[in-house]
Design an enzyme around this catalytic site. Structure first.
Site, PDB file in Angstrom:
ATOM      1  N   CYS A 131      -3.861 -32.529  -3.802  1.00  0.00           N
ATOM      2  CA  CYS A 131      -3.246 -32.332  -5.116  1.00  0.00           C
ATOM      3  C   CYS A 131      -3.722 -31.043  -5.776  1.00  0.00           C
ATOM      4  O   CYS A 131      -4.815 -30.993  -6.358  1.00  0.00           O
ATOM      5  CB  CYS A 131      -3.554 -33.531  -6.005  1.00  0.00           C
ATOM      6  SG  CYS A 131      -2.857 -33.356  -7.655  1.00  0.00           S
ATOM      7  N   CYS A 134      -4.209 -31.312  -9.561  1.00  0.00           N
ATOM      8  CA  CYS A 134      -5.428 -32.001  -9.983  1.00  0.00           C
ATOM      9  C   CYS A 134      -6.655 -31.120  -9.769  1.00  0.00           C
ATOM     10  O   CYS A 134      -7.551 -31.089 -10.604  1.00  0.00           O
ATOM     11  CB  CYS A 134      -5.645 -33.281  -9.185  1.00  0.00           C
ATOM     12  SG  CYS A 134      -4.170 -34.253  -8.899  1.00  0.00           S
ATOM     13  N   ASP A 135      -6.734 -30.409  -8.646  1.00  0.00           N
ATOM     14  CA  ASP A 135      -7.993 -29.787  -8.253  1.00  0.00           C
ATOM     15  C   ASP A 135      -7.981 -28.262  -8.198  1.00  0.00           C
ATOM     16  O   ASP A 135      -9.037 -27.649  -8.013  1.00  0.00           O
ATOM     17  CB  ASP A 135      -8.405 -30.320  -6.860  1.00  0.00           C
ATOM     18  CG  ASP A 135      -8.594 -31.832  -6.899  1.00  0.00           C
ATOM     19  OD1 ASP A 135      -9.139 -32.321  -7.900  1.00  0.00           O
ATOM     20  OD2 ASP A 135      -8.187 -32.508  -5.944  1.00  0.00           O
TER      21      ASP A 135
END
Ligand code: NAP
Length: 306
Positions: A131, A134-135
């Site tokens: 992701c 997300c990261d």
């Protein structure tokens, strides 16, 4: 006995919830392991009709959830662990309790696939992720790579250019599967370099278990190389979330639910919508359309029983 349970809160599940709630069924909507589905981990959605400037995936999902709640949908954080068609209704085990429902809409979506290399599980969260949204921000001014050649890989590579010093796009063939617009956007970015015919063979980690690179094999020459990157983003597609329904609902060889007519599965009162049953289109708007259709099919099923 519930009238209608909807499994999943991605585009398909939430659209089904809006329609079912407006029809006064007060559906119970199960959020599962990945609330909001794939859109909740994406960035700008540019192709959902009605948003000429685009809309962030999480905002789109949040708006749909509010809309469903406004009409009386009830949400619960629970996952289905067992499924049993009973006499004219359906029994579901949710974590540790059983519930019964007259109709069930399965919109449990699909989850990210992994490469299946050694040390994979231990590396997730230590420089291995699926992701970028997300990261990505954790990897500023360092080189990273994205594995895959589809729209997801191109989208993630383009997104990561905001943070990383360099983004390698690693693809196992010599041409991308992605749509032209997404492929061009990634390939024309000065920070993106595509490594063609490259097959990842090993995650390279340091003494603390943090990612330091990826070993690649050239699929044409067989030559091996070590690519230095701080994070590997895997974007090679998804697997449908149909585990609890195996052996009880008709599926294809890859586990996608089969729809027999409209959104009907082989069990009366059970309907499938979105990525859990769609290996062809897999778009937010097609998932929303199927969610609508499943709610209408379920509504008709209920009205024919009275
Ligand atoms: P996808 O289209 O199935 O592409 C998966 C990619 O990963 C392919 O290039 C495939 O290579 C590669 N791959 C698969 N297994 C691999 C392995 N074990 N090792 C190395 N590479 C592997 O999946 P996706 O990119 O997630 O897209 C899924 C759907 O969502 C598509 O319909 C796409 O259009 C849609 N989508 C749309 C948008 C958008 O419009 N904004 C954004 C993201 C996704 P091969 O090409 O060799 O098979």
């Amino acid at each position: 006995m519930e009238k209608m349970i909807i499994v999943g809160t991605g585009c398909a599940g939430l659209t089904a919830a809006i329609y079912a709630a407006r029809a006064n069924f007060a559906p119970l909507v199960l959020e599962g392991h990945e609330p909001g589905g794939q859109l909740s981990t994406t960035t700008l959605v540019e192709n959902f009709p009605g948003f000429p400037e685009g809309i962030d995936g999480p905002d789109l999902i949040m708006g749909m959830k509010k809309q469903a709640e406004r009409f009386g949908a009830r949400f619960e954080y629970a996952s289905v662990s067992e499924f049993e068609p009973a006499d004219g209704h359906i029994r579901l085990k949710l974590d540790d309790k059983w519930v019964e429902t007259e109709t069930l809409i399965i919109a449990s979506g699909a989850s990210a696939k992994w490469l299946g290399l050694p040390n994979e599980k231990a590396s997730v969260g230590h420089g291995l992720t699926s992701c970028a949204t997300c990261d990505g921000a954790f990897y500023r001014n360092v080189p990273v790579c994205v594995v895959g050649g589809g729209d997801s890989a191109c989208e993630e590579a383009t997104f990561l250019t905001r943070f990383a010093s360099k983004v390698y796009l690693i693809h196992r063939r010599d041409s991308l599967r992605a749509s032209k617009i997404m492929a061009d956007r990634a390939m024309n970015h000065p920070k993106v370099e595509v490594l063609w015919n490259s097959i990842p063979t090993e995650y390279l980690t340091d003494a603390e278990g943090e990612m330091r690179g990826l070993k690649l094999q050239d699929s044409v020459t067989g030559a091996e190389r070590e690519l230095e990157v701080k994070c590997v983003f895997v974007a090679i597609g998804h697997t449908p979330n149909t585990g609890p329904f195996k052996g009880k609902l008709d599926m294809d060889a890859d586990g996608y639910l089969l729809q027999h007519s409209g959104t009907h599965t082989n069990v009366p009162g059970v309907f499938a919508a979105g990525d859990v049953a769609d290996r062809t289109y897999r778009q937010a708007i097609t998932a929303a359309g199927q969610g609508c259709a499943a709610a209408l099919d379920a509504e008709r099923h209920l009205s024919h029983r009275v």
